[in-house]
Design a protein around this motif. Structure first.
Motif, PDB file in Angstrom:
ATOM      1  N   ARG A 141       5.095  55.353  36.152  1.00  0.00           N
ATOM      2  CA  ARG A 141       6.483  55.053  36.529  1.00  0.00           C
ATOM      3  C   ARG A 141       7.427  56.180  36.091  1.00  0.00           C
ATOM      4  NH1 ARG A 141       6.465  48.734  34.557  1.00  0.00           N
ATOM      5  NH2 ARG A 141       5.158  47.898  36.261  1.00  0.00           N
ATOM      6  N   LEU A 142       7.148  56.740  34.940  1.00  0.00           N
ATOM      7  CA  LEU A 142       7.990  57.835  34.451  1.00  0.00           C
ATOM      8  C   LEU A 142       7.906  59.054  35.371  1.00  0.00           C
ATOM      9  CD1 LEU A 142       9.824  58.999  32.267  1.00  0.00           C
ATOM     10  CD2 LEU A 142       7.768  59.688  31.012  1.00  0.00           C
ATOM     11  N   ARG A 143       6.688  59.349  35.818  1.00  0.00           N
ATOM     12  CA  ARG A 143       6.536  60.485  36.748  1.00  0.00           C
ATOM     13  C   ARG A 143       7.277  60.245  38.055  1.00  0.00           C
ATOM     14  NH1 ARG A 143       1.166  60.719  34.645  1.00  0.00           N
ATOM     15  NH2 ARG A 143       0.399  59.430  36.387  1.00  0.00           N
ATOM     16  N   ILE A 144       7.200  59.013  38.554  1.00  0.00           N
ATOM     17  CA  ILE A 144       7.893  58.681  39.803  1.00  0.00           C
ATOM     18  C   ILE A 144       9.402  58.841  39.637  1.00  0.00           C
ATOM     19  CG2 ILE A 144       8.441  56.807  41.405  1.00  0.00           C
ATOM     20  CD1 ILE A 144       5.574  55.756  40.941  1.00  0.00           C
ATOM     21  N   CYS A 145       9.919  58.387  38.517  1.00  0.00           N
ATOM     22  CA  CYS A 145      11.358  58.516  38.256  1.00  0.00           C
ATOM     23  C   CYS A 145      11.785  59.981  38.182  1.00  0.00           C
ATOM     24  CB  CYS A 145      11.716  57.793  36.953  1.00  0.00           C
ATOM     25  SG  CYS A 145      11.634  55.995  37.070  1.00  0.00           S
ATOM     26  N   LEU A 146      10.963  60.785  37.504  1.00  0.00           N
ATOM     27  CA  LEU A 146      11.304  62.208  37.385  1.00  0.00           C
ATOM     28  C   LEU A 146      11.302  62.899  38.743  1.00  0.00           C
ATOM     29  CD1 LEU A 146       9.326  63.185  34.142  1.00  0.00           C
ATOM     30  CD2 LEU A 146      11.811  63.015  34.427  1.00  0.00           C
ATOM     31  N   LEU A 147      10.299  62.579  39.571  1.00  0.00           N
ATOM     32  CA  LEU A 147      10.242  63.178  40.918  1.00  0.00           C
ATOM     33  C   LEU A 147      11.433  62.753  41.763  1.00  0.00           C
ATOM     34  CD1 LEU A 147       6.428  62.859  41.702  1.00  0.00           C
ATOM     35  CD2 LEU A 147       7.719  64.965  41.298  1.00  0.00           C
ATOM     36  N   ALA A 148      11.827  61.476  41.647  1.00  0.00           N
ATOM     37  CA  ALA A 148      12.994  60.998  42.404  1.00  0.00           C
ATOM     38  C   ALA A 148      14.258  61.714  41.958  1.00  0.00           C
ATOM     39  CB  ALA A 148      13.131  59.488  42.213  1.00  0.00           C
ATOM     40  N   CYS A 149      14.410  61.907  40.661  1.00  0.00           N
ATOM     41  CA  CYS A 149      15.585  62.613  40.133  1.00  0.00           C
ATOM     42  C   CYS A 149      15.605  64.067  40.616  1.00  0.00           C
ATOM     43  CB  CYS A 149      15.587  62.564  38.614  1.00  0.00           C
ATOM     44  SG  CYS A 149      15.907  60.907  37.935  1.00  0.00           S
ATOM     45  N   LEU A 150      14.414  64.688  40.630  1.00  0.00           N
ATOM     46  CA  LEU A 150      14.337  66.075  41.094  1.00  0.00           C
ATOM     47  C   LEU A 150      14.725  66.192  42.558  1.00  0.00           C
ATOM     48  CD1 LEU A 150      13.551  69.013  40.560  1.00  0.00           C
ATOM     49  CD2 LEU A 150      11.186  68.412  41.154  1.00  0.00           C
ATOM     50  N   ALA A 151      14.271  65.238  43.380  1.00  0.00           N
ATOM     51  CA  ALA A 151      14.609  65.255  44.805  1.00  0.00           C
ATOM     52  C   ALA A 151      16.106  65.107  45.011  1.00  0.00           C
ATOM     53  CB  ALA A 151      13.852  64.138  45.526  1.00  0.00           C
ATOM     54  N   VAL A 152      16.704  64.181  44.256  1.00  0.00           N
ATOM     55  CA  VAL A 152      18.154  63.986  44.356  1.00  0.00           C
ATOM     56  C   VAL A 152      18.892  65.251  43.945  1.00  0.00           C
ATOM     57  CG1 VAL A 152      20.126  62.718  43.410  1.00  0.00           C
ATOM     58  CG2 VAL A 152      18.034  61.500  44.041  1.00  0.00           C
ATOM     59  N   TRP A 153      18.447  65.907  42.886  1.00  0.00           N
ATOM     60  CA  TRP A 153      19.091  67.149  42.410  1.00  0.00           C
ATOM     61  C   TRP A 153      19.007  68.249  43.456  1.00  0.00           C
ATOM     62  CZ3 TRP A 153      17.375  72.114  41.376  1.00  0.00           C
ATOM     63  CH2 TRP A 153      18.260  72.918  40.655  1.00  0.00           C
ATOM     64  N   ILE A 154      17.852  68.380  44.122  1.00  0.00           N
ATOM     65  CA  ILE A 154      17.686  69.403  45.164  1.00  0.00           C
ATOM     66  C   ILE A 154      18.644  69.163  46.315  1.00  0.00           C
ATOM     67  CG2 ILE A 154      16.098  70.272  46.922  1.00  0.00           C
ATOM     68  CD1 ILE A 154      13.828  69.868  44.897  1.00  0.00           C
ATOM     69  N   VAL A 155      18.769  67.901  46.757  1.00  0.00           N
ATOM     70  CA  VAL A 155      19.677  67.568  47.866  1.00  0.00           C
ATOM     71  C   VAL A 155      21.115  67.878  47.494  1.00  0.00           C
ATOM     72  CG1 VAL A 155      20.614  65.675  49.246  1.00  0.00           C
ATOM     73  CG2 VAL A 155      18.143  65.838  48.852  1.00  0.00           C
ATOM     74  N   VAL A 156      21.512  67.504  46.289  1.00  0.00           N
ATOM     75  CA  VAL A 156      22.888  67.741  45.835  1.00  0.00           C
ATOM     76  C   VAL A 156      23.186  69.237  45.785  1.00  0.00           C
ATOM     77  CG1 VAL A 156      24.462  67.535  43.873  1.00  0.00           C
ATOM     78  CG2 VAL A 156      23.083  65.576  44.588  1.00  0.00           C
ATOM     79  N   MET A 157      22.283  70.035  45.199  1.00  0.00           N
ATOM     80  CA  MET A 157      22.519  71.472  45.075  1.00  0.00           C
ATOM     81  C   MET A 157      22.530  72.150  46.427  1.00  0.00           C
ATOM     82  SD  MET A 157      23.139  71.799  41.978  1.00  0.00           S
ATOM     83  CE  MET A 157      23.327  73.577  42.000  1.00  0.00           C
ATOM     84  N   TYR A 158      21.699  71.673  47.355  1.00  0.00           N
ATOM     85  CA  TYR A 158      21.709  72.246  48.711  1.00  0.00           C
ATOM     86  C   TYR A 158      23.070  72.045  49.368  1.00  0.00           C
ATOM     87  CZ  TYR A 158      20.722  72.774  53.677  1.00  0.00           C
ATOM     88  OH  TYR A 158      20.768  73.159  54.977  1.00  0.00           O
ATOM     89  N   ASN A 159      23.611  70.831  49.241  1.00  0.00           N
ATOM     90  CA  ASN A 159      24.925  70.554  49.833  1.00  0.00           C
ATOM     91  C   ASN A 159      26.024  71.369  49.167  1.00  0.00           C
ATOM     92  OD1 ASN A 159      24.011  68.693  51.715  1.00  0.00           O
ATOM     93  ND2 ASN A 159      24.122  66.978  50.261  1.00  0.00           N
ATOM     94  N   VAL A 160      25.900  71.564  47.859  1.00  0.00           N
ATOM     95  CA  VAL A 160      26.918  72.345  47.148  1.00  0.00           C
ATOM     96  C   VAL A 160      26.945  73.775  47.659  1.00  0.00           C
ATOM     97  CG1 VAL A 160      27.497  73.370  44.918  1.00  0.00           C
ATOM     98  CG2 VAL A 160      26.947  70.929  45.073  1.00  0.00           C
ATOM     99  N   PHE A 161      25.774  74.398  47.771  1.00  0.00           N
ATOM    100  CA  PHE A 161      25.736  75.812  48.143  1.00  0.00           C
ATOM    101  C   PHE A 161      26.030  76.042  49.608  1.00  0.00           C
ATOM    102  CE2 PHE A 161      23.481  76.304  44.118  1.00  0.00           C
ATOM    103  CZ  PHE A 161      24.059  77.474  43.650  1.00  0.00           C
ATOM    104  N   THR A 162      25.643  75.120  50.479  1.00  0.00           N
ATOM    105  CA  THR A 162      25.915  75.327  51.904  1.00  0.00           C
ATOM    106  C   THR A 162      27.333  75.007  52.281  1.00  0.00           C
ATOM    107  OG1 THR A 162      25.071  73.106  52.353  1.00  0.00           O
ATOM    108  CG2 THR A 162      23.528  74.953  52.635  1.00  0.00           C
TER     109      THR A 162
END
Length: 412
Positions: free
Chosen positions: A37-58
């Motif tokens: 469960r911890l790994r799943i949570c970390l992967l979900a957080c990483l995905a959210v961070w990538i989406v947020v940073m992509y929107n910020v830079f574009t």
């Protein structure tokens, strides 16, 4: 070993046993499941961070402009990108410019750039009422406004004669020009002496004027005794011996005097704010845009089609190039000086120069691809489905007609 505390049951932790926590409604959790469960949570957080940073830079409005490449072929998106860049620059667009014209292709292109900008901004040009040039062989004098019947400037009284732009042919006379175009940025364009001389020879059909067409290489024949041919005073003869130095104000009788040439170059260095070079035209335009605080679209240009250029009917050999260097010695020294000046300007521009140059070239190529239809001879026609293509397609002659008409009939 276990012990009770209210509703909570704890089991003592031992190395051979798994720890179990049961707090009322909490679910039973074993070690493997918790780690999963911890790994799943970390992967979900990483995905959210990538989406947020992509929107910020574009979507960031202040993203570095020099690293951007035009992705749209419409002028509207070009304009949006330019406005973003322009709002971060603390300067205002220069609206007083003097182009000291030489007889070169690039000088014609730059004049067209100034015409388009000035016409759009409702600026006043020094242009005669009945022709497109002021003089090819006379130094500018303020009295020419009356003598040559120049169109009056916009929005001024009949006694006031102050203009914004000089882009017509006239020999350079700094103090006199400054009196009618005050506080202006002074610019000019030079090309290599060998290129200029051959261009003049072909453009003005010197082989025909001097009866040299029967020779295999008329230009080589001309160079075999250049002084005697120039002495014939044929059409535009003054462009065949240090023609660029002549355009910039130094008379022919001083072209072989080392001190006079050195003094003139020193004066030009102080009087001209920037000199563009035809061999590095795009590089020069990038620097000019920054000096004038113009938008990128303001310096876009169309190439001159082959039918409007001086056809290269002759060829240059190494021996001919050496002869041209001696014959046009003053032009050679002039070009060398401002060639060195250009590279100092590029060095002073800063680390964004190459990125800005590539951005401009990408924009220019996209513009050409959208606007121009080229035939097998290299000539082109302009597509009429985009308004910005049509505005850029106006020739120098057509723009002079529009500018002249507006200044002559401004009260009607």
């Amino acid at each position: 070993m276990s012990y009770m505390s209210g509703d909570h049951v704890y089991k003592e932790f031992r190395p051979s046993e798994e720890r179990i926590v049961n707090t009322g409604t909490m679910a039973r959790c074993r070690g493997f499941l918790c780690r999963r469960r911890l790994r799943i949570c970390l992967l979900a957080c990483l995905a959210v961070w990538i989406v947020v940073m992509y929107n910020v830079f574009t979507n960031h409005k202040h993203w570095r402009y020099s690293n951007r490449v035009p992705t749209s072929k419409t002028p509207y998106e070009f304009e949006v990108a330019e406005q973003e860049k322009h709002t971060s620059v603390r300067c205002s667009a220069s609206k007083r410019v003097v182009l000291v014209r030489t007889h070169t292709t690039e000088s014609d292109i730059l004049a067209n750039v100034l015409q388009r900008f000035g016409y759009r901004e409702n600026l006043s040009f020094l242009v005669p009422k009945d022709r497109n040039f002021i003089s090819n062989d006379q130094l500018f004098q303020r009295t020419m406004i009356k003598d040559f019947k120049l169109a009056p400037p916009l929005g001024q009284s009949k006694t006031t004669r102050v203009y914004n732009i000089l882009a017509s042919h006239v020999r350079f006379n700094h103090e006199e020009i400054k009196s009618v175009v005050p506080n202006a940025t002074f610019i000019s364009v030079l090309t290599e002496p060998k290129t200029h001389l051959l261009y003049a020879f072909n453009l003005y059909n010197a082989d025909q004027s001097l009866h040299l067409k029967r020779y295999k290489n008329p230009f080589e024949k001309f160079m075999s005794n250049a002084q005697s041919y120039v002495d014939k005073r044929f059409r535009y003869w003054f462009q065949f011996h240090n023609g660029q130095m002549y355009d910039l104000g130094l008379d022919h009788d001083s072209h072989e005097k080392v001190r006079a040439v050195a003094q003139k170059i020193n004066s030009l260095h102080n009087e001209l704010d920037f000199v563009l070079l035809a061999e590095y035209f795009d590089e020069s335009l990038v620097i000019l845009r920054k000096k004038l605080c113009w938008l990128w679209k303001d310096i876009l240009y169309f190439p001159k089609p082959p039918s409007e250029r001086a056809n290269d009917k002759n060829f240059l050999t190494p021996a001919l190039e050496a002869e041209i260097g001696k014959w046009n010695w003053a032009d050679s020294v002039l070009y060398k000086h401002f060639n060195e000046t250009l590279w100092r300007e590029i060095a002073d521009y800063g680390p964004t120069f190459q990125g800005d140059l590539q951005y401009f070239r990408n924009m220019k190529e996209s513009c050409w691809k959208d606007c121009l239809i080229q035939d097998s001879r290299g000539d082109y026609t302009v597509r009429d489905n985009l308004s910005y293509c049509n505005s850029m397609a106006n020739t120098e002659t057509r723009l002079w007609e529009l500018i002249r008409h507006r200044q002559l009939y401004q009260d009607q």
